[in-house]
Design a protein around this motif. Structure first.
Motif, mmCIF file in Angstrom:
data_model
loop_
_atom_site.group_PDB
_atom_site.id
_atom_site.type_symbol
_atom_site.label_atom_id
_atom_site.label_comp_id
_atom_site.label_asym_id
_atom_site.label_seq_id
_atom_site.Cartn_x
_atom_site.Cartn_y
_atom_site.Cartn_z
ATOM 1 N N HIS A 149 0.827 -1.217 0.000
ATOM 2 C CA HIS A 149 0.000 0.000 0.000
ATOM 3 C C HIS A 149 0.861 1.268 0.000
ATOM 4 O O HIS A 149 0.593 2.221 -0.720
ATOM 5 C CB HIS A 149 -0.911 0.031 1.234
ATOM 6 C CG HIS A 149 -1.868 -1.103 1.291
ATOM 7 N ND1 HIS A 149 -2.928 -1.221 0.442
ATOM 8 C CD2 HIS A 149 -1.922 -2.185 2.106
ATOM 9 C CE1 HIS A 149 -3.592 -2.326 0.722
ATOM 10 N NE2 HIS A 149 -3.007 -2.935 1.733
ATOM 11 N N HIS B 64 -9.113 -7.274 4.030
ATOM 12 C CA HIS B 64 -8.413 -8.522 4.396
ATOM 13 C C HIS B 64 -9.298 -9.381 5.306
ATOM 14 O O HIS B 64 -9.276 -10.595 5.217
ATOM 15 C CB HIS B 64 -7.106 -8.221 5.139
ATOM 16 C CG HIS B 64 -6.012 -7.688 4.249
ATOM 17 N ND1 HIS B 64 -5.377 -8.450 3.312
ATOM 18 C CD2 HIS B 64 -5.457 -6.450 4.183
ATOM 19 C CE1 HIS B 64 -4.451 -7.711 2.691
ATOM 20 N NE2 HIS B 64 -4.483 -6.483 3.204
ATOM 21 N N HIS C 293 -4.394 -9.158 -1.253
ATOM 22 C CA HIS C 293 -3.854 -8.669 -2.525
ATOM 23 C C HIS C 293 -2.502 -9.308 -2.758
ATOM 24 O O HIS C 293 -1.573 -9.077 -1.997
ATOM 25 C CB HIS C 293 -3.785 -7.139 -2.575
ATOM 26 C CG HIS C 293 -3.332 -6.477 -1.308
ATOM 27 N ND1 HIS C 293 -2.014 -6.249 -1.013
ATOM 28 C CD2 HIS C 293 -4.035 -6.014 -0.244
ATOM 29 C CE1 HIS C 293 -1.917 -5.649 0.166
ATOM 30 N NE2 HIS C 293 -3.129 -5.507 0.675
HETATM 31 ZN ZN LIG Z 1 -3.554 -4.707 2.544
#
Ligand SMILES: [Zn+2]
Length: 387
Positions: free
Chosen positions: A94, A272, A328
């Motif tokens: 991120h 998540h 991800h």
């Molecule tokens: Zn994440």
């Protein structure tokens, strides 16, 4: 009402000049700030301001443009602007991927790393090339120490002296800005020329002469903080940090009308652990973006002079994890491509650009829009945006 407007105008001037300039050290910037109202920076273009929203936290197109009910505000922007459904991202975590949006370079960073990057940001390019004052370039974030690193990088030709002023989700100014506010009203000019400019500023405002105005000056710090954080304390829920960052951006825009406002979101990463919570963050953030757009459209000065970009830093996996959440890391197109949107007075209306472009193209695009150059960026100006 009139009193309030007059006061607001005074405070706007004050904040853009004295309060935001370290000891009035930057005479050129002060002069530039005094030269309001803003003119377009490139002849023939209408854009005078830009808002860049990194809708970060990992947001798939499936939950944005793929689920129209989730994002009515972004859909409306696409209808009036240009949408880019195939923006290539890099799965750099991120922090790194969000930073990549602001530098125009793919930035590999640890997700828990908390350091400034080596590359200049869009804020530094614009401030350096265009001589913009610190008060003209802002970034609001969802909160957390890591996010302060988006305001500038460590490149020797750029760096802190061209950085954005940062404001986080709790309305807390960075230490530097706080210090500046603390000393406002007692500027310490360092050269006679700056002293003269400071005096011009004061007399121009009618500031330090009457007791009433002196009182205004003394209250400026609290007033600015109150104005900027107006309405943010009541924001709760899964996207509270993001909503505050967007509200701060809205307040900044409507009060000070700066050239550049970056916004960095992050709450979508709740995905998540829960797909449903994530979808709720997407919906709420879209609503907050809608509020920002409404404020721009309601303001005569902002309406025809402001460009807005919204894009996630990357998407998320194609399939749910065992917790019915979304991670991800699967290398799918859902992860690697996001849909972005650009809205503004110089852009095409209602166009969809279906070719593969990149999230790192946004910084060179914004620089080009303003006649600056993102010298080290690896991206290119977004094709299809203008013509
Ligand atoms: Zn994440």
């Amino acid at each position: 009402m009139q009193e309030r407007l007059r006061r607001r105008d005074f405070l706007r001037q004050a904040a853009l000049t004295g309060a935001l300039l370290p000891g009035l050290a930057c005479a050129n910037a002060l002069a530039a700030a005094l030269a309001r109202p803003l003119a377009p920076l490139v002849q023939g273009r209408k854009t005078k301001r830009v808002v860049l929203i990194a809708f970060s936290g990992g947001v798939r197109t499936r939950e944005t443009f793929g689920t129209p009910d989730n994002v009515p505000s972004m859909l409306a922007m696409a209808k009036e602007g240009v949408s880019f459904p195939r923006l290539r991202t890099s799965n750099l975590g991120h922090f790194g991927a969000s930073m990549s949006i602001f530098t125009g370079i793919n930035e590999p960073r640890g997700i828990r790393e908390n350091q400034r990057g080596p590359d200049p940001t869009v804020f530094e390019y614009l401030r350096k090339d265009l001589g913009l004052a610190q008060g003209d370039v802002w970034v609001t974030t969802s909160g957390g120490a890591q996010q302060t690193n988006y305001s500038y990088g460590l490149h020797p030709d750029y760096g802190a002296r061209y950085g954005a002023t940062i404001l986080d989700g709790d309305g807390i100014f960075n230490t530097k800005f706080k210090t500046l506010l603390d000393t406002f009203g007692k500027p310490k000019p360092v050269t006679p020329h700056e002293a003269e400019l400071a005096e011009r500023l004061r007399s121009g405002l009618g500031g330090a002469t009457s007791p009433e105005e002196r009182e205004n000056v003394e209250r400026v710090e609290q007033y600015i903080l109150d104005e900027l954080t107006r309405g943010t304390t009541g924001l709760t829920g899964a996207n509270a940090g993001d909503a505050k960052a967007l509200r701060l951006a809205r307040n900044l825009l409507t009060i000070f009308k700066p050239r550049v406002v970056g916004v960095v979101l992050q709450n979508a990463d709740v995905a998540h652990g829960s797909f449903n919570a994530y979808a709720e963050v997407v919906r709420r953030n879209d609503a907050a973006i809608g509020e920002l757009m409404a404020a721009i459209k309601d303001d005569e000065e902002l309406r025809d002079s402001t460009a807005v970009f919204v894009l996630p830093e990357f998407g998320r996996d194609r399939d749910l994890n065992s917790r019915r959440g979304l991670d991800h890391g699967d290398g799918s197109d859902d992860l690697n491509y996001v849909q972005g949107v650009a809205w503004g007075p110089d852009f095409k209306r209602g166009r969809e650009v279906t070719e593969d472009l990149r999230t790192i193209d946004v910084t060179p695009t914004i620089c080009s829009l303003f006649g600056a150059e993102a010298k080290l960026a690896k991206g290119a100006v977004l094709r299809g945006l203008f013509g």
